[in-house]
Design an enzyme around this catalytic site. Structure first.
Site, mmCIF file in Angstrom:
data_model
loop_
_atom_site.group_PDB
_atom_site.id
_atom_site.type_symbol
_atom_site.label_atom_id
_atom_site.label_comp_id
_atom_site.label_asym_id
_atom_site.label_seq_id
_atom_site.Cartn_x
_atom_site.Cartn_y
_atom_site.Cartn_z
ATOM 1 N N GLY A 67 0.834 -1.189 0.000
ATOM 2 C CA GLY A 67 0.000 0.000 0.000
ATOM 3 C C GLY A 67 0.870 1.240 0.000
ATOM 4 O O GLY A 67 2.073 1.172 0.295
ATOM 5 N N GLN A 72 3.437 9.715 1.014
ATOM 6 C CA GLN A 72 4.633 8.955 0.663
ATOM 7 C C GLN A 72 5.146 9.295 -0.736
ATOM 8 O O GLN A 72 6.247 8.876 -1.101
ATOM 9 C CB GLN A 72 4.386 7.456 0.777
ATOM 10 N N LEU A 119 7.473 1.392 2.844
ATOM 11 C CA LEU A 119 8.250 1.900 1.715
ATOM 12 C C LEU A 119 9.006 3.173 2.075
ATOM 13 O O LEU A 119 10.018 3.478 1.440
ATOM 14 C CB LEU A 119 7.329 2.150 0.521
ATOM 15 N N HIS A 160 -2.157 0.545 8.732
ATOM 16 C CA HIS A 160 -0.844 1.142 8.469
ATOM 17 C C HIS A 160 -0.992 2.397 7.605
ATOM 18 O O HIS A 160 -0.408 3.450 7.908
ATOM 19 C CB HIS A 160 0.037 0.098 7.773
ATOM 20 N N GLU A 161 -1.775 2.284 6.526
ATOM 21 C CA GLU A 161 -1.920 3.430 5.616
ATOM 22 C C GLU A 161 -2.718 4.559 6.254
ATOM 23 O O GLU A 161 -2.416 5.743 6.041
ATOM 24 C CB GLU A 161 -2.555 2.985 4.297
#
Length: 206
Positions: A67, A72, A119, A160-161
């Site tokens: 994701g 990000q 990421l 998480h996102e």
């Protein structure tokens, strides 16, 4: 509106095929550490928002991510995409704007401790407790309402996102010693990770 099951979906989604790969922000960059802005009503249904979703899908695909949140790629908006196969072999693909996680009743709360990466923290994985079920509500790029439910690994991804859009990374859930060791591991591995991502983008023609 729930996700719609299909019998086949290409490895590189249509969004990823259309999109351009953007640079991924790294822990320490200011945009990652503050809450993101709501996607405005006037943004839904616009070519600009559609292009951002496409670019995020392409960037996530090239980086082999599960994701990716808008901050990000340096964009201060409450938006994230996902492309993830859960532990039951079900692939989940989509995006959501202005997501809100439902509260899980105490009797249904079950924490699972599993390794988690990011990421924007290239390299290290650390064990992070997350609820094994998540329901997130928001809207798609055209403004239509979405209700997305995840279990297991997909639930972890949704949490998480959503954390990202609040200005939080998984590092913020670690003890101080664990966070320090993860940051050191990131410094040791980031160049190799960046090179691998760049090579993947070239192979995809991005």
């Amino acid at each position: 509106m729930q996700g719609e099951p299909v019998t086949y979906w290409p490895r590189a989604t249509p969004e990823a095929e259309r999109g351009a790969v953007r640079g991924i922000t790294v822990v320490g960059e200011e945009v990652l550490h503050r809450p993101c802005r709501e996607v405005a009503e006037t943004a839904f249904g616009t070519p600009e928002l559609a292009a951002l979703v496409d670019d995020m899908a392409a960037t996530n695909h090239a980086a082999e991510g599960a994701g990716l949140a808008a901050n990000q790629v340096g964009v201060d908006l409450r938006l994230f995409v996902w492309d993830i196969t859960d532990e039951w072999g079900v692939r989940h693909v989509g995006h959501i704007a202005n997501p809100v996680l439902d509260d899980v009743p105490a009797e249904d709360r079950r924490l699972v401790e599993e390794p988690e990466g990011c990421l924007s923290v290239p390299g290290p994985y650390r064990v992070v407790p997350r609820l094994d079920r998540a329901v997130v509500r928001g809207r798609d790029q055209d403004g239509r309402p979405l209700v997305i439910e995840g279990r297991g690994y997909f639930a972890r991804c949704l949490q998480h996102e959503t954390d990202h859009l609040r200005g939080h990374l998984y590092l913020d859930r670690l003890a101080r010693k664990e966070r320090k060791s993860a940051l050191q591991e990131m410094r040791d591995s980031r160049d190799q990770v960046f090179a691998r991502r760049a090579a993947a983008a070239r192979r995809l023609g991005k």
